[in-house]
Motif scaffolding. Sequence first.
Motif, PDB file in Angstrom:
ATOM      1  N   THR A   1       0.275  -1.332   0.089  1.00 40.18           N
ATOM      2  CA  THR A   1      -0.015   0.119  -0.414  1.00 40.18           C
ATOM      3  C   THR A   1       1.084   1.607   0.346  1.00 40.18           C
TER       4      THR A   1
ATOM      5  N   ASP B   1      -1.964   5.644  -3.067  1.00 40.05           N
ATOM      6  CA  ASP B   1      -2.657   5.306  -3.170  1.00 40.05           C
ATOM      7  C   ASP B   1      -2.478   7.053  -4.598  1.00 40.05           C
ATOM      8  N   ASN B   2      -2.120   8.096  -4.309  1.00 42.12           N
ATOM      9  CA  ASN B   2      -2.007   8.751  -5.742  1.00 42.12           C
ATOM     10  C   ASN B   2      -0.784   8.661  -6.376  1.00 42.12           C
TER      11      ASN B   2
END
Length: 383
Positions: A32, A362-363
């Motif tokens: 993640t 995530d970005n």
Amino acid sequence: MAVLGCPQEYRAVIHWRGGSLPFTSPGVSSLTAVSWNRTLNDTSEASITIAKGAAGAECCGLLGKVEPFAHELSIYRDAELVWQGPVFRVTENRTRFVIEARDVTEWLARTVNTTLLRYVSANQADPKHQGPIQEIAEAIITENLAGGLFASQPDWPEMLPYIVRQDDTVNARFEKDGSLDNEIWIVPILRILDDELVPRGLEYTTVGRALILGRPQTTADPAQARLTLDSFAGDVEIVRDGTNAASLVWVSNQEDQDITGSQFGVSGVVSSVYGRLDVLIRTTAEGLTAYDLWQIARGSYTGRNPVPTSLRIPDGAGLAVTAPVSMRQLVPGVRIDVAATGMCMGASQPYRLSDVDVDWGDNGENVGISLIPLGDPFVGDPP
């Protein structure tokens, strides 16, 4: 032309000590967050965060066996190995698993010197002779890691085949022993580099598993990349700061209360532009000769004359994906030119790359860099 680009994925692999034999690799879907950096004259760090739910029971069981310093973390940007080094901390909570690691210079921080440090002979046939400070650094590392009474095996961290040197043009003389020249300075190897060799002109960094022993770049060295302000995603600042400027650098072992027997070294030029612009560096190290002090002054002169103009990139900003530089070229210490057109202080100026900080999550990916002014060393004769 190479560009930074945007990676399709990041992968992490846990290897056994030495970085070759794989132990386990969390799936891409369970990874993640990834962060890693490269830095000049310091130990870089990296970390990965794994979602336990996505990792699965088998992977979780293997992650639970990851052992600091028995295992190493490797990070891949697409197919390119960008970072590697020993694990030093593992943290787990109900939902995630975090592995933190330091680059291979951590092995030098955890290995105490057991060799005599007397590189003073002018005879090149002598195993310990004068030479470029980078050669002396490699000799100290090699002698300590290649074996000896306290080694579990020769080169137990598997570092020696991955040392890369860029030598200075000036030979150095280095000695750090007791009064009878037979007493060993028992300190971590990395402290020898930091306290004694870096002030004399050594620069070190890591890329993947490679330990690079280099020298400060000069205007005679080619630029690895030429950037413009459009190469940065975000605002930048140009700062011309005289705090560290100097035309003469003095290094002295003189104490304020006792000046008996003190010595000094000086490097630089008398400036018609700045007048008398001195910087005094005091050292409390024992046993330094006037030549030693001159070496430190010479190593401290680079980047002070003319007054340095720095490029600052605020936190959160970074390189644009279209920046004309590849990740392989982002090696701390290399020369990178920046053309700051459209600014009042706008001009093409050479810089040295000092840090690379990368975050992925995530970005997507953010690549931040730090640049410091590039200056030429003083090349005058020693005392």
